[in-house]
Design a protein around this motif. Structure first.
Motif, PDB file in Angstrom:
ATOM      1  N   SER A  34       0.824  -1.212   0.000  1.00 55.52           N
ATOM      2  CA  SER A  34       0.000   0.000   0.000  1.00 55.52           C
ATOM      3  C   SER A  34       0.856   1.258   0.000  1.00 55.52           C
ATOM      4  CB  SER A  34      -0.939   0.010   1.208  1.00 55.52           C
ATOM      5  OG  SER A  34      -1.903  -1.007   1.085  1.00 55.52           O
ATOM      6  N   ALA A  35       1.984   1.209   0.699  1.00 54.56           N
ATOM      7  CA  ALA A  35       2.900   2.357   0.684  1.00 54.56           C
ATOM      8  C   ALA A  35       3.447   2.575  -0.721  1.00 54.56           C
ATOM      9  CB  ALA A  35       4.037   2.134   1.673  1.00 54.56           C
ATOM     10  N   CYS A  36       3.718   1.485  -1.433  1.00 57.41           N
ATOM     11  CA  CYS A  36       4.182   1.603  -2.819  1.00 57.41           C
ATOM     12  C   CYS A  36       3.095   2.215  -3.698  1.00 57.41           C
ATOM     13  CB  CYS A  36       4.585   0.238  -3.366  1.00 57.41           C
ATOM     14  SG  CYS A  36       6.079  -0.414  -2.615  1.00 57.41           S
ATOM     15  N   GLU A  37       1.855   1.852  -3.435  1.00 54.91           N
ATOM     16  CA  GLU A  37       0.745   2.449  -4.185  1.00 54.91           C
ATOM     17  C   GLU A  37       0.716   3.962  -3.972  1.00 54.91           C
ATOM     18  OE1 GLU A  37      -4.108   2.738  -4.070  1.00 54.91           O
ATOM     19  OE2 GLU A  37      -3.100   1.316  -2.750  1.00 54.91           O
ATOM     20  N   LYS A  38       0.819   4.390  -2.727  1.00 57.02           N
ATOM     21  CA  LYS A  38       0.789   5.826  -2.425  1.00 57.02           C
ATOM     22  C   LYS A  38       1.983   6.552  -3.024  1.00 57.02           C
ATOM     23  CE  LYS A  38      -1.984   5.263   1.727  1.00 57.02           C
ATOM     24  NZ  LYS A  38      -2.501   3.984   1.284  1.00 57.02           N
ATOM     25  N   GLY A  39       3.092   5.817  -3.175  1.00 50.73           N
ATOM     26  CA  GLY A  39       4.292   6.411  -3.767  1.00 50.73           C
ATOM     27  C   GLY A  39       4.370   6.246  -5.271  1.00 50.73           C
ATOM     28  N   SER A  40       3.307   5.686  -5.858  1.00 53.23           N
ATOM     29  CA  SER A  40       3.240   5.472  -7.312  1.00 53.23           C
ATOM     30  C   SER A  40       4.419   4.653  -7.827  1.00 53.23           C
ATOM     31  CB  SER A  40       3.155   6.807  -8.061  1.00 53.23           C
ATOM     32  OG  SER A  40       1.995   7.502  -7.684  1.00 53.23           O
ATOM     33  N   THR A  41       4.793   3.638  -7.076  1.00 55.24           N
ATOM     34  CA  THR A  41       5.886   2.763  -7.478  1.00 55.24           C
ATOM     35  C   THR A  41       5.337   1.357  -7.719  1.00 55.24           C
ATOM     36  OG1 THR A  41       6.429   2.366  -5.162  1.00 55.24           O
ATOM     37  CG2 THR A  41       7.664   4.081  -6.284  1.00 55.24           C
ATOM     38  N   TRP A  42       4.611   1.217  -8.822  1.00 54.75           N
ATOM     39  CA  TRP A  42       3.950  -0.055  -9.113  1.00 54.75           C
ATOM     40  C   TRP A  42       4.936  -1.215  -9.295  1.00 54.75           C
ATOM     41  CZ3 TRP A  42       4.915  -2.664 -13.555  1.00 54.75           C
ATOM     42  CH2 TRP A  42       5.463  -1.945 -14.620  1.00 54.75           C
ATOM     43  N   PRO A  43       6.128  -1.009  -9.878  1.00 52.96           N
ATOM     44  CA  PRO A  43       7.026  -2.171 -10.020  1.00 52.96           C
ATOM     45  C   PRO A  43       7.405  -2.778  -8.657  1.00 52.96           C
ATOM     46  CG  PRO A  43       7.774  -0.398 -11.441  1.00 52.96           C
ATOM     47  CD  PRO A  43       6.724   0.174 -10.538  1.00 52.96           C
ATOM     48  N   MET A  44       7.613  -1.927  -7.663  1.00 51.93           N
ATOM     49  CA  MET A  44       7.971  -2.435  -6.342  1.00 51.93           C
ATOM     50  C   MET A  44       6.779  -3.136  -5.696  1.00 51.93           C
ATOM     51  SD  MET A  44      10.388  -2.948  -4.290  1.00 51.93           S
ATOM     52  CE  MET A  44      11.654  -1.962  -5.031  1.00 51.93           C
ATOM     53  N   ALA A  45       5.582  -2.636  -5.931  1.00 54.62           N
ATOM     54  CA  ALA A  45       4.385  -3.292  -5.397  1.00 54.62           C
ATOM     55  C   ALA A  45       4.257  -4.705  -5.961  1.00 54.62           C
ATOM     56  CB  ALA A  45       3.137  -2.464  -5.723  1.00 54.62           C
ATOM     57  N   ILE A  46       4.495  -4.848  -7.251  1.00 57.35           N
ATOM     58  CA  ILE A  46       4.425  -6.174  -7.879  1.00 57.35           C
ATOM     59  C   ILE A  46       5.540  -7.072  -7.353  1.00 57.35           C
ATOM     60  CG2 ILE A  46       4.688  -7.424 -10.064  1.00 57.35           C
ATOM     61  CD1 ILE A  46       3.146  -5.167 -11.399  1.00 57.35           C
ATOM     62  N   LEU A  47       6.727  -6.519  -7.180  1.00 59.98           N
ATOM     63  CA  LEU A  47       7.841  -7.301  -6.641  1.00 59.98           C
ATOM     64  C   LEU A  47       7.510  -7.822  -5.243  1.00 59.98           C
ATOM     65  CD1 LEU A  47      10.773  -8.334  -6.876  1.00 59.98           C
ATOM     66  CD2 LEU A  47      11.486  -6.153  -5.892  1.00 59.98           C
ATOM     67  N   LEU A  48       6.955  -6.967  -4.400  1.00 59.22           N
ATOM     68  CA  LEU A  48       6.587  -7.398  -3.051  1.00 59.22           C
ATOM     69  C   LEU A  48       5.520  -8.485  -3.094  1.00 59.22           C
ATOM     70  CD1 LEU A  48       6.497  -3.969  -1.201  1.00 59.22           C
ATOM     71  CD2 LEU A  48       8.148  -5.810  -0.871  1.00 59.22           C
ATOM     72  N   LEU A  49       4.547  -8.332  -3.973  1.00 62.58           N
ATOM     73  CA  LEU A  49       3.508  -9.348  -4.119  1.00 62.58           C
ATOM     74  C   LEU A  49       4.127 -10.665  -4.583  1.00 62.58           C
ATOM     75  CD1 LEU A  49       0.477 -10.061  -4.046  1.00 62.58           C
ATOM     76  CD2 LEU A  49       0.381  -9.335  -6.426  1.00 62.58           C
ATOM     77  N   ASP A  50       5.017 -10.606  -5.548  1.00 66.15           N
ATOM     78  CA  ASP A  50       5.700 -11.813  -6.022  1.00 66.15           C
ATOM     79  C   ASP A  50       6.489 -12.482  -4.891  1.00 66.15           C
ATOM     80  OD1 ASP A  50       4.713 -11.511  -8.587  1.00 66.15           O
ATOM     81  OD2 ASP A  50       6.560 -10.623  -9.386  1.00 66.15           O
ATOM     82  N   GLN A  51       7.136 -11.672  -4.066  1.00 60.44           N
ATOM     83  CA  GLN A  51       7.887 -12.225  -2.944  1.00 60.44           C
ATOM     84  C   GLN A  51       6.962 -12.901  -1.942  1.00 60.44           C
ATOM     85  OE1 GLN A  51      10.205  -8.917  -1.485  1.00 60.44           O
ATOM     86  NE2 GLN A  51      11.731  -9.129  -3.102  1.00 60.44           N
ATOM     87  N   MET A  52       5.782 -12.329  -1.747  1.00 59.62           N
ATOM     88  CA  MET A  52       4.813 -12.964  -0.851  1.00 59.62           C
ATOM     89  C   MET A  52       4.403 -14.328  -1.396  1.00 59.62           C
ATOM     90  SD  MET A  52       2.175  -9.914   0.221  1.00 59.62           S
ATOM     91  CE  MET A  52       1.198 -10.915   1.365  1.00 59.62           C
ATOM     92  N   VAL A  53       4.073 -14.365  -2.682  1.00 64.23           N
ATOM     93  CA  VAL A  53       3.597 -15.591  -3.313  1.00 64.23           C
ATOM     94  C   VAL A  53       4.670 -16.678  -3.253  1.00 64.23           C
ATOM     95  CG1 VAL A  53       2.854 -16.606  -5.511  1.00 64.23           C
ATOM     96  CG2 VAL A  53       1.908 -14.416  -4.766  1.00 64.23           C
TER      97      VAL A  53
END
Length: 101
Positions: A34-53
């Motif tokens: 969510s912090a990545c969303e607020k910072g408009s850093t979508w690549p990092m948001a996807i990376l974090l999601l991938d790491q979770m998975v």
């Protein structure tokens, strides 16, 4: 905004927790996405999601929604749609009709 600039701090805290061998959970990871969303850093948001998975942390509906919202915030519709398709993958147990952007 001030919140938008704090995504790097959120990621640093997440990295520090990993380095200290603190077991992460979906709430902590979702907050970082969510912090990545607020910072408009979508690549990092996807990376974090991938790491979770790929780790022991369960990616939830909130996880995918936050990552998709980060993509939409930056008008990256292709990435958002790819995440939506990924949700439909067998084994995640998430329902496509439960998402909102």
């Amino acid at each position: 905004s001030e919140a938008a600039g704090r995504w790097t701090l959120a990621l640093q805290i997440l990295d520090d927790a990993k380095a200290a061998h603190i077991q992460l959970n979906d709430i902590v990871c979702n907050a970082a996405i969510s912090a990545c969303e607020k910072g408009s850093t979508w690549p990092m948001a996807i990376l974090l999601l991938d790491q979770m998975v790929s780790s022991a942390v369960e990616a939830t509906l909130i996880s995918f929604n936050a990552a998709m919202s980060a993509c939409v915030q930056c008008f990256n519709w292709c990435a958002a749609l790819q995440l939506f398709v990924d949700v439909l993958a067998p084994g995640l147990g998430l329902r496509a009709d439960a998402f909102s952007l």
